[in-house]
Design a protein around this motif. Structure first.
Motif, PDB file in Angstrom:
ATOM      1  N   ALA A 127       0.832  -1.203   0.000  1.00 41.50           N
ATOM      2  CA  ALA A 127       0.000   0.000   0.000  1.00 41.50           C
ATOM      3  C   ALA A 127       0.870   1.257   0.000  1.00 41.50           C
ATOM      4  O   ALA A 127       1.857   1.350   0.741  1.00 41.50           O
ATOM      5  CB  ALA A 127      -0.914   0.004   1.218  1.00 41.50           C
ATOM      6  N   SER A 128       0.490   2.215  -0.821  1.00 43.46           N
ATOM      7  CA  SER A 128       1.160   3.513  -0.804  1.00 43.46           C
ATOM      8  C   SER A 128       0.407   4.443   0.133  1.00 43.46           C
ATOM      9  O   SER A 128      -0.763   4.223   0.453  1.00 43.46           O
ATOM     10  CB  SER A 128       1.209   4.120  -2.205  1.00 43.46           C
ATOM     11  OG  SER A 128      -0.096   4.481  -2.640  1.00 43.46           O
ATOM     12  N   GLN A 129       1.080   5.486   0.574  1.00 44.30           N
ATOM     13  CA  GLN A 129       0.469   6.463   1.460  1.00 44.30           C
ATOM     14  C   GLN A 129       0.670   7.864   0.899  1.00 44.30           C
ATOM     15  O   GLN A 129       1.690   8.134   0.242  1.00 44.30           O
ATOM     16  CB  GLN A 129       1.075   6.370   2.861  1.00 44.30           C
ATOM     17  CG  GLN A 129       0.819   5.046   3.554  1.00 44.30           C
ATOM     18  CD  GLN A 129       1.398   5.003   4.954  1.00 44.30           C
ATOM     19  OE1 GLN A 129       2.049   5.936   5.406  1.00 44.30           O
ATOM     20  NE2 GLN A 129       1.174   3.911   5.655  1.00 44.30           N
ATOM     21  N   PRO A 130      -0.271   8.774   1.164  1.00 42.54           N
ATOM     22  CA  PRO A 130      -0.111  10.152   0.687  1.00 42.54           C
ATOM     23  C   PRO A 130       0.771  11.006   1.587  1.00 42.54           C
ATOM     24  O   PRO A 130       0.981  12.181   1.306  1.00 42.54           O
ATOM     25  CB  PRO A 130      -1.549  10.682   0.661  1.00 42.54           C
ATOM     26  CG  PRO A 130      -2.249   9.908   1.712  1.00 42.54           C
ATOM     27  CD  PRO A 130      -1.618   8.536   1.717  1.00 42.54           C
ATOM     28  N   VAL A 131       1.273  10.426   2.667  1.00 44.35           N
ATOM     29  CA  VAL A 131       2.236  11.100   3.538  1.00 44.35           C
ATOM     30  C   VAL A 131       3.597  10.474   3.297  1.00 44.35           C
ATOM     31  O   VAL A 131       3.796   9.279   3.555  1.00 44.35           O
ATOM     32  CB  VAL A 131       1.850  10.986   5.017  1.00 44.35           C
ATOM     33  CG1 VAL A 131       2.909  11.642   5.901  1.00 44.35           C
ATOM     34  CG2 VAL A 131       0.484  11.616   5.269  1.00 44.35           C
ATOM     35  N   SER A 527      -7.307  -5.255  -8.214  1.00 43.13           N
ATOM     36  CA  SER A 527      -7.968  -3.958  -8.343  1.00 43.13           C
ATOM     37  C   SER A 527      -6.924  -2.877  -8.597  1.00 43.13           C
ATOM     38  O   SER A 527      -5.737  -3.025  -8.270  1.00 43.13           O
ATOM     39  CB  SER A 527      -8.796  -3.632  -7.107  1.00 43.13           C
ATOM     40  OG  SER A 527      -7.982  -3.541  -5.949  1.00 43.13           O
ATOM     41  N   PHE A 528      -7.395  -1.769  -9.154  1.00 46.12           N
ATOM     42  CA  PHE A 528      -6.507  -0.699  -9.605  1.00 46.12           C
ATOM     43  C   PHE A 528      -7.139   0.644  -9.242  1.00 46.12           C
ATOM     44  O   PHE A 528      -8.351   0.832  -9.387  1.00 46.12           O
ATOM     45  CB  PHE A 528      -6.307  -0.794 -11.120  1.00 46.12           C
ATOM     46  CG  PHE A 528      -5.563   0.367 -11.731  1.00 46.12           C
ATOM     47  CD1 PHE A 528      -4.180   0.372 -11.780  1.00 46.12           C
ATOM     48  CD2 PHE A 528      -6.243   1.456 -12.263  1.00 46.12           C
ATOM     49  CE1 PHE A 528      -3.489   1.432 -12.350  1.00 46.12           C
ATOM     50  CE2 PHE A 528      -5.567   2.514 -12.832  1.00 46.12           C
ATOM     51  CZ  PHE A 528      -4.181   2.500 -12.877  1.00 46.12           C
ATOM     52  N   ALA A 529      -6.322   1.574  -8.773  1.00 46.32           N
ATOM     53  CA  ALA A 529      -6.765   2.950  -8.538  1.00 46.32           C
ATOM     54  C   ALA A 529      -5.810   3.884  -9.261  1.00 46.32           C
ATOM     55  O   ALA A 529      -4.586   3.804  -9.095  1.00 46.32           O
ATOM     56  CB  ALA A 529      -6.801   3.276  -7.051  1.00 46.32           C
ATOM     57  N   GLY A 530      -6.371   4.771 -10.073  1.00 45.88           N
ATOM     58  CA  GLY A 530      -5.546   5.708 -10.826  1.00 45.88           C
ATOM     59  C   GLY A 530      -4.920   6.769  -9.944  1.00 45.88           C
ATOM     60  O   GLY A 530      -5.235   6.905  -8.757  1.00 45.88           O
ATOM     61  N   LYS A 564      -9.432  10.869  -5.786  1.00 43.37           N
ATOM     62  CA  LYS A 564      -8.875  10.417  -4.503  1.00 43.37           C
ATOM     63  C   LYS A 564      -8.889   8.898  -4.410  1.00 43.37           C
ATOM     64  O   LYS A 564      -9.917   8.250  -4.570  1.00 43.37           O
ATOM     65  CB  LYS A 564      -9.692  11.009  -3.349  1.00 43.37           C
ATOM     66  CG  LYS A 564      -9.235  10.564  -1.969  1.00 43.37           C
ATOM     67  CD  LYS A 564      -7.914  11.216  -1.615  1.00 43.37           C
ATOM     68  CE  LYS A 564      -7.439  10.796  -0.233  1.00 43.37           C
ATOM     69  NZ  LYS A 564      -6.691   9.550  -0.225  1.00 43.37           N
ATOM     70  N   GLN A 565      -7.709   8.331  -4.152  1.00 44.02           N
ATOM     71  CA  GLN A 565      -7.608   6.890  -3.958  1.00 44.02           C
ATOM     72  C   GLN A 565      -8.152   6.514  -2.583  1.00 44.02           C
ATOM     73  O   GLN A 565      -7.754   7.076  -1.569  1.00 44.02           O
ATOM     74  CB  GLN A 565      -6.153   6.437  -4.059  1.00 44.02           C
ATOM     75  CG  GLN A 565      -5.535   6.582  -5.430  1.00 44.02           C
ATOM     76  CD  GLN A 565      -4.121   6.030  -5.483  1.00 44.02           C
ATOM     77  OE1 GLN A 565      -3.775   5.123  -4.730  1.00 44.02           O
ATOM     78  NE2 GLN A 565      -3.302   6.576  -6.364  1.00 44.02           N
ATOM     79  N   GLN A 577     -10.391  -3.465  -1.652  1.00 44.91           N
ATOM     80  CA  GLN A 577     -10.583  -3.119  -3.055  1.00 44.91           C
ATOM     81  C   GLN A 577     -10.264  -1.648  -3.221  1.00 44.91           C
ATOM     82  O   GLN A 577     -10.745  -0.797  -2.467  1.00 44.91           O
ATOM     83  CB  GLN A 577     -12.020  -3.389  -3.500  1.00 44.91           C
ATOM     84  CG  GLN A 577     -12.239  -3.082  -4.980  1.00 44.91           C
ATOM     85  CD  GLN A 577     -13.634  -3.444  -5.440  1.00 44.91           C
ATOM     86  OE1 GLN A 577     -14.420  -3.986  -4.681  1.00 44.91           O
ATOM     87  NE2 GLN A 577     -13.953  -3.129  -6.681  1.00 44.91           N
ATOM     88  N   LEU A 578      -9.425  -1.343  -4.207  1.00 45.20           N
ATOM     89  CA  LEU A 578      -9.051   0.042  -4.483  1.00 45.20           C
ATOM     90  C   LEU A 578     -10.114   0.705  -5.342  1.00 45.20           C
ATOM     91  O   LEU A 578     -10.616   0.119  -6.304  1.00 45.20           O
ATOM     92  CB  LEU A 578      -7.698   0.093  -5.200  1.00 45.20           C
ATOM     93  CG  LEU A 578      -6.514  -0.481  -4.421  1.00 45.20           C
ATOM     94  CD1 LEU A 578      -5.276  -0.526  -5.313  1.00 45.20           C
ATOM     95  CD2 LEU A 578      -6.233   0.336  -3.170  1.00 45.20           C
ATOM     96  N   ILE A 579     -10.451   1.945  -5.007  1.00 51.00           N
ATOM     97  CA  ILE A 579     -11.413   2.719  -5.778  1.00 51.00           C
ATOM     98  C   ILE A 579     -10.935   4.158  -5.854  1.00 51.00           C
ATOM     99  O   ILE A 579     -10.089   4.587  -5.063  1.00 51.00           O
ATOM    100  CB  ILE A 579     -12.828   2.670  -5.164  1.00 51.00           C
ATOM    101  CG1 ILE A 579     -12.790   3.180  -3.711  1.00 51.00           C
ATOM    102  CG2 ILE A 579     -13.412   1.281  -5.238  1.00 51.00           C
ATOM    103  CD1 ILE A 579     -14.162   3.244  -3.058  1.00 51.00           C
ATOM    104  N   ASN A 580     -11.462   4.896  -6.811  1.00 51.24           N
ATOM    105  CA  ASN A 580     -11.225   6.337  -6.918  1.00 51.24           C
ATOM    106  C   ASN A 580     -12.532   7.073  -6.694  1.00 51.24           C
ATOM    107  O   ASN A 580     -13.546   6.755  -7.325  1.00 51.24           O
ATOM    108  CB  ASN A 580     -10.674   6.722  -8.290  1.00 51.24           C
ATOM    109  CG  ASN A 580      -9.229   6.334  -8.491  1.00 51.24           C
ATOM    110  OD1 ASN A 580      -8.934   5.358  -9.170  1.00 51.24           O
ATOM    111  ND2 ASN A 580      -8.326   7.097  -7.898  1.00 51.24           N
TER     112      ASN A 580
END
Length: 761
Positions: A127-131, A527-530, A564-565, A577-580
């Motif tokens: 998982a990536s983080q926005p921080v 799953s994929f989130a842009g 927003k992911q 599940q990843l969503i935008n």
């Protein structure tokens, strides 16, 4: 007027009263502002109860914090020692700085950071983080690298708001920077040891020695240990929990053969053995966010096995050339980790089809492990910066990042003797590359006005595969993506008076696309989130007060995150599940204040307001699975029902794990006694409620929380003896939950206390 609005008005009035108590125009004599660029040495010494000048490197240069046009907070010295007392891991930062939250579903590993409400609740191991988290100038991308123990640290900097220009990808919420104490050309060091409740034993130290006139070495290390304090009354499964042995070390070598060149080598490693987070079945009282009446922290009946192991190692090489009018930097980093975490996720024993069961209703057995058997990260940065005097200063650089990771997800049969591994498993492989070019300009328009601008181009490449193995194999399924982004920022600082600066900033940030493949069955797919892109506007005031005996920083901000992911649960199984979402918005304010009130009394005060909102009228997610399996132990959803059974719309909800109000306070009293100094130090952190998940349910909403600490001690010569307490009021409540099974919660750490002794030389 609604109760909610009345509460907001009450908090706003309190915040305005605090600001009004410290007006923007100092009533005392002021001094000339600090220069825009300072040396790499420690902060300038203070006198006559003045606060020391805080030097930060938020803009990749050493500067006075008052001159940097963004919202920044720092932690160092005694405050760090107090907050990390008793073996606290990196989660000690939670609510200790305005707009900052830290939590984990993995215990002492996998910390998840949030700034201004922006974070990521994803528990998958890629998982990536926005921080962004940067340690000694090297970005730590994988979540397992972000929990490296904090010891022998010179300063922690919290950079709020997008940092997409100088720090790059995956930092649209901000950056937290850790800077270790560097080698110096003198012999010095310290040794600190302590013990406390639950068999806590801590040992930390550093030794710095000049090997020659051109080489200095600094070795520092820490080892922390705690006995098991939670017990399983059943004859099955793991019997004792929450003990750990966590050791880490760092060796730095500074080579400075000439005045114009230096090389700093850093080698570090960590070894953690312990238990994973305890998921406690049916501890949430249905229809409320209270714990059940008979909750017992020390008791955990289970039929599963629980253990966790993490090894990390890495190194960096930082080279610096001071040429005429320009300084060159090269930063090379390498990180590697090995991780295994196994837990009884259903949080109890047995199942409805395998009685006896409990505590409460257990619809099915879930005992799983997540494993990272292979991981490697390398990064390289080249940076040039101007060093000549003049109104125009610049920075330009290139950056390269590469990470390869394998993730295995396996399951175990809790109902069979020995809890054997299931033959079914899934595996993921991910390779990510990132290339960037960046630059920034600082221009002094006049003695009062300084302007800054930055630009960064990023190219991200990601290749991903996942497969599921059962009687047959599904996959591998492939995902790949190449994305491009241009981030920029504009800011300015205006000197209102010699002691007061006003600033404004507009900035963008970017988080690279994310991919997940924790496949639960042969029909599942990854799953994929842009990519998400943030735009933020902020303005603030920074001021020295009362002849530099006090310091105030106040910021207001507003942001929008496009695409927003988000991470949605599966509803009925332990999956993500990843969503935008179309967008997420936020607005708020931050206050940082510190003061030396007298010769013997000093304090700090921080507070933040963050209003976040998901804006996507079509977006719905699955809600708690057990509401369908067994309504008597399911959650109470308060969102509008979605188009399918067991779903809910989330438009208008706040971002998950994002408290609206946070506050922190410290007060220190010290007085000379005999040939030394006696002191008492108390610290407190407060936050309001937040949602655990994207949807809102009565049970899955954290209660407001106030936690406090106390430390008393005596210093003499080069020695210090102290006693400490953490969570001194013993506030226990649910901080998180598992929503696919039953009313399973995760609670915070109970009260702890102990003593410490420290010697410096």
């Amino acid at each position: 007027m609604t109760t909610q609005n009345a509460g907001r008005i009450r908090h706003t009035v309190i915040a305005l009263a605090v600001v009004a108590a410290f007006p923007l125009q100092s009533m005392a004599q002021t001094t000339a502002p600090a220069p825009d660029v300072v040396s790499d040495t420690a902060a300038a010494p203070a006198s006559a109860n003045q606060l020391e000048t805080v030097i930060v490197t938020a803009q990749r240069r050493a500067e006075n914090i008052k001159d940097v046009p963004m919202s920044i907070a720092t932690l160092k010295g005694e405050k760090l020692d107090v907050l990390t007392a008793g073996g606290a891991d990196i989660r000690f930062l939670n609510s200790r700085s305005p707009s900052v939250s830290v939590e984990s579903d993995y215990g002492r590993t996998f910390p998840r950071f949030y700034i201004r409400g922006l974070g990521n609740t994803d528990f998958d191991l890629n998982a990536s983080q926005p921080v962004g988290l940067v340690m000694d100038d090297v970005v730590m991308e994988n979540p397992m690298l972000k929990g490296f123990p904090v010891f022998d640290v010179d300063q922690v900097e919290v950079l709020r708001g997008p940092q997409g220009t100088l720090f790059g990808r995956n930092s649209p919420a901000g950056v937290i920077k850790f800077d270790s104490a560097k080698p110096v050309f003198k012999t010095e060091g310290y040794l600190s040891g302590g013990f406390g409740k639950d068999g806590v034993k801590n040992l930390e130290g550093a030794f710095n020695v000049p090997v020659s006139d051109t080489v200095a070495l600094r070795f520092s290390g820490q080892t922390q240990r705690r006995d098991d304090r939670v017990h399983n009354p059943l004859p099955s499964g793991t019997r004792d929990f929450e003990g750990y042995e966590d050791s880490a070390a760092r060796l730095q070598v500074l080579v400075k053969p000439t005045r114009d060149f230096s090389a700093l080598f850093n080698v570090h490693a960590r070894n953690l053995d312990g238990t994973a987070t305890l998921f406690r079945a049916n501890i949430l009282k249905q229809g409320t966010n209270d714990l059940v009446d008979n909750f017992d922290y020390d008791n955990y009946p289970t039929d599963g096995i629980n253990r966790q192991h993490l090894k990390t190692k890495g190194g960096s090489m930082r080279l610096k050339w001071d040429l005429p009018d320009v300084t060159l930097h090269s930063i090379t980093g390498y990180e590697k980790l090995d991780f295994f975490s196994r837990a009884d996720v259903d949080g109890g024993y047995g199942a409805v089809y395998a009685p006896p069961m409990g505590p409460g209703f257990i619809p099915f057995v879930v005992e799983t492990a997540d494993v990272i058997p292979n991981h490697k990260q390398i990064s390289q940065e080249f940076r040039a910066e101007s060093s000549a005097r003049g109104p125009l200063q610049w920075i330009a650089g290139l950056f390269y990042f590469k990470e390869d990771i394998q993730i295995d997800s396996i399951a175990f049969d809790s109902l069979s003797s020995g809890n054997p591994q299931s033959p079914n498993y899934s595996t993921q492989n991910q390779s990510a590359k990132s290339y960037a070019a960046f630059g920034s300009l600082n221009y002094t328009v006049s003695d009062a006005l300084k302007l800054r601008a930055g630009l960064r181009y990023t190219r991200d490449e990601k290749d991903f595969s996942a497969k599921r193995v059962e009687a047959t194999t599904a996959g591998p399924f492939y995902l790949n993506d190449t994305s491009h982004n241009v981030s920029w920022d504009l800011s300015g600082t205006y000197v209102l008076t010699p002691s007061t600066n006003a600033y404004a900033r507009i900035a963008t940030g970017y988080r690279a696309p994310s991919m997940q493949g924790r496949l639960n069955g042969l029909s599942d797919r990854p799953s994929f989130a842009g990519a998400e892109k943030a735009l933020s506007v902020e303005a603030g005031i920074k001021q020295d007060l009362f002849d530099k005996r006090a310091r105030l920083s106040l910021a207001v901000f507003e942001y929008r995150v496009k695409d927003k992911q988000l991470t949605a649960g599966s509803g009925a199984i332990n999956m993500n599940q990843l969503i935008n979402a179309d967008k997420a918005t936020g607005r708020g304010a931050e206050l940082d204040f510190q003061a030396n009130l007298s010769d013997s009394l000093s304090m700090t005060l921080g507070g933040s307001y963050n209003h976040t909102e998901i804006e996507d009228k079509r977006l719905f997610v699955q809600t708690c699975g057990n509401a369908l399996n067994n309504p008597a132990s399911g959650c109470t959803v308060t969102d509008p029902l979605g188009p399918f059974r067991g779903t809910a719309y989330i438009d208008g909800n706040p971002l998950p794990r994002a408290p609206e109000w946070q506050g922190n306070f410290t007060l220190k009293y010290s007085i000379p006694v005999a040939s030394g100094e006696f002191y008492a130090y108390t610290d407190w952190a407060y936050r309001t409620s937040y949602n655990f998940f994207l949807y809102e349910a009565k049970e899955y909403k954290a209660k407001e929380l106030l936690e406090g600490g106390l430390r008393v001690g005596y210093k003499w010569d080069n020695y210090e003896l102290s006693a400490y307490g953490r969570n001194i009021t013993n506030q226990i409540q649910s901080l998180g939950a598992i929503d696919f099974d039953n009313l399973t919660g995760i609670v915070n750490e109970p009260r702890t206390y102990g003593v410490q002794f420290k010697a410096t030389f």
